[in-house]
Design a protein around this motif. Structure first.
Motif, PDB file in Angstrom:
ATOM      1  N   GLU A  55       0.842  -1.190   0.000  1.00 45.42           N
ATOM      2  CA  GLU A  55       0.000   0.000   0.000  1.00 45.42           C
ATOM      3  C   GLU A  55       0.878   1.241   0.000  1.00 45.42           C
ATOM      4  O   GLU A  55       1.762   1.398   0.845  1.00 45.42           O
ATOM      5  CB  GLU A  55      -0.921   0.042   1.220  1.00 45.42           C
ATOM      6  CG  GLU A  55      -1.782   1.307   1.224  1.00 45.42           C
ATOM      7  CD  GLU A  55      -2.790   1.370   2.349  1.00 45.42           C
ATOM      8  OE1 GLU A  55      -3.619   2.303   2.332  1.00 45.42           O
ATOM      9  OE2 GLU A  55      -2.755   0.499   3.243  1.00 45.42           O
ATOM     10  N   CYS A 103      -0.003   4.750   3.151  1.00 45.02           N
ATOM     11  CA  CYS A 103      -0.889   3.907   3.976  1.00 45.02           C
ATOM     12  C   CYS A 103      -1.537   4.636   5.145  1.00 45.02           C
ATOM     13  O   CYS A 103      -2.478   4.128   5.748  1.00 45.02           O
ATOM     14  CB  CYS A 103      -0.118   2.704   4.490  1.00 45.02           C
ATOM     15  SG  CYS A 103       1.191   3.136   5.677  1.00 45.02           S
ATOM     16  N   GLY A 112      -2.551   2.718   8.423  1.00 48.22           N
ATOM     17  CA  GLY A 112      -2.661   1.289   8.107  1.00 48.22           C
ATOM     18  C   GLY A 112      -4.047   0.698   8.244  1.00 48.22           C
ATOM     19  O   GLY A 112      -4.200  -0.502   8.511  1.00 48.22           O
ATOM     20  N   CYS A 150       6.481  -2.340   7.447  1.00 46.61           N
ATOM     21  CA  CYS A 150       6.197  -0.910   7.265  1.00 46.61           C
ATOM     22  C   CYS A 150       7.487  -0.139   7.037  1.00 46.61           C
ATOM     23  O   CYS A 150       8.484  -0.374   7.722  1.00 46.61           O
ATOM     24  CB  CYS A 150       5.490  -0.339   8.486  1.00 46.61           C
ATOM     25  SG  CYS A 150       3.791  -0.887   8.677  1.00 46.61           S
ATOM     26  N   SER A 162      -4.742  -2.049   5.573  1.00 46.78           N
ATOM     27  CA  SER A 162      -3.943  -3.239   5.885  1.00 46.78           C
ATOM     28  C   SER A 162      -4.564  -4.018   7.037  1.00 46.78           C
ATOM     29  O   SER A 162      -4.598  -5.252   7.025  1.00 46.78           O
ATOM     30  CB  SER A 162      -2.510  -2.828   6.238  1.00 46.78           C
ATOM     31  OG  SER A 162      -1.684  -3.963   6.358  1.00 46.78           O
ATOM     32  N   ALA A 207       0.877   2.513  11.959  1.00 48.53           N
ATOM     33  CA  ALA A 207       0.682   1.455  10.955  1.00 48.53           C
ATOM     34  C   ALA A 207       1.453   0.183  11.315  1.00 48.53           C
ATOM     35  O   ALA A 207       1.013  -0.925  10.994  1.00 48.53           O
ATOM     36  CB  ALA A 207       1.111   1.957   9.581  1.00 48.53           C
ATOM     37  N   CYS A 217       3.432  -1.854   3.833  1.00 52.43           N
ATOM     38  CA  CYS A 217       2.884  -0.497   3.869  1.00 52.43           C
ATOM     39  C   CYS A 217       4.020   0.532   3.800  1.00 52.43           C
ATOM     40  O   CYS A 217       5.100   0.293   4.346  1.00 52.43           O
ATOM     41  CB  CYS A 217       2.109  -0.262   5.171  1.00 52.43           C
ATOM     42  SG  CYS A 217       0.548  -1.146   5.273  1.00 52.43           S
ATOM     43  N   CYS A 229       0.523  -3.757  10.465  1.00 50.97           N
ATOM     44  CA  CYS A 229       1.149  -4.357   9.289  1.00 50.97           C
ATOM     45  C   CYS A 229       2.573  -4.750   9.646  1.00 50.97           C
ATOM     46  O   CYS A 229       3.305  -3.959  10.263  1.00 50.97           O
ATOM     47  CB  CYS A 229       1.137  -3.356   8.128  1.00 50.97           C
ATOM     48  SG  CYS A 229       1.844  -3.991   6.600  1.00 50.97           S
TER      49      CYS A 229
END
Length: 206
Positions: free
Chosen positions: A45, A48, A51, A88, A54, A81, A70, A85
Motif C-alpha cells: 500500500e 498507507c 494502516g 512498514c 492493511s 501502521a 505499507c 502491518c
C-alpha cells in the motif's frame, strides 16, 4: 504528529468513511482470490496512513497467503501502521525503496491527490510490479457542482430537523495539503497508459 494522532478518530466519525475503506479492502480481497496472475500475494500500500486498509485485510493473510507491506512519508503515521502491518517503511512514494518486479499488487487509496506530479508514483508502481502485477487505485473524483449543491442543501435540512447531532470536532479536522485536489479521471487513465499499464477495470462509486 497532529494528523497521525487524530487520523483514526476522523476516519471513525462517519459511516461513509468506514464504508469506503471497507469497500476498497473487499475489492482487493476479491482480486487476490480470483486472479490467476498472482504468484504469492505480496502486496504493497502506497501512502498507507495509519494502516487502516492493511488492518482490514489482515483477516485474509492465511487464507490467501497475503504478505502485506505499507509505506508512508510520515514517521508518526508509520508508527501506528506498524501495529497493523508487519512490513512498514517510511519513504517517499515517488521514489520507492524496492527492487524491480517484486510485488504482485500495489494499491493506493485517496493518496495520489496529494501529489502535484503524480505520474512519478505511477511510473514507480510499474517498476516494482511483476510483469503481470496489478495496480489498484481509488481516488475521489472531481466534484460536480450541481450535485454538491444538492447534497449541501440536504445536509443543511437534515441538521435543521435534528435527524442526528454530532459533537463539534472542528479542532480535530485534518487540514488539506497545498496539493490536495481531486484528480481528473481522464488524466489518471492517461498517465497510467503512458506508464504502459493496461486498464482492466474501472468503476465509479459514491
Amino acid at each position: 504528529k497532529y494528523m497521525a494522532q487524530n487520523y483514526d478518530y476522523v476516519y471513525n466519525r462517519t459511516r461513509f468513511a468506514k464504508a469506503m475503506y471497507k469497500d476498497f479492502s473487499d475489492e482487493i480481497r476479491k482480486i487476490v482470490s480470483k486472479s490467476s496472475k498472482i504468484d504469492n500475494n505480496k502486496i504493497l500500500e502506497l501512502g498507507c496512513g495509519t494502516g487502516i486498509i492493511s488492518l482490514l485485510l489482515s483477516n485474509y493473510d492465511h487464507v490467501y497467503n497475503i504478505q502485506r507491506y505499507c509505506i508512508d512519508f510520515s514517521f508518526n503515521m508509520i508508527k501506528i501502521a506498524k501495529t497493523r502491518c508487519s512490513y512498514c517503511l517510511q519513504s517517499d512514494i515517488e521514489s520507492l525503496p524496492f527492487r524491480d518486479s517484486c510485488f504482485d499488487i500495489v494499491y493506493v487509496h485517496s493518496a495520489i491527490l496529494h501529489f502535484p506530479h503524480f505520474k512519478d508514483i505511477i511510473i514507480e508502481a510499474k517498476r516494482i510490479l511483476k510483469p503481470n502485477g496489478l495496480l489498484i487505485i481509488q481516488e475521489p473524483p472531481q466534484s460536480n457542482i450541481k450535485k454538491d449543491f444538492i447534497l449541501r442543501s440536504l445536509t443543511f435540512f437534515f441538521r435543521k430537523i435534528g435527524t442526528r447531532q454530532y459533537e463539534n470536532v472542528t479542532r480535530l479536522e485534518l487540514k488539506p495539503s497545498d496539493h490536495h485536489a481531486p484528480i481528473s479521471f481522464d488524466l489518471l487513465l492517461s498517465e497510467m497508459k503512458c506508464a504502459n499499464f493496461i486498464i482492466e477495470n474501472k468503476k465509479f462509486k459514491y
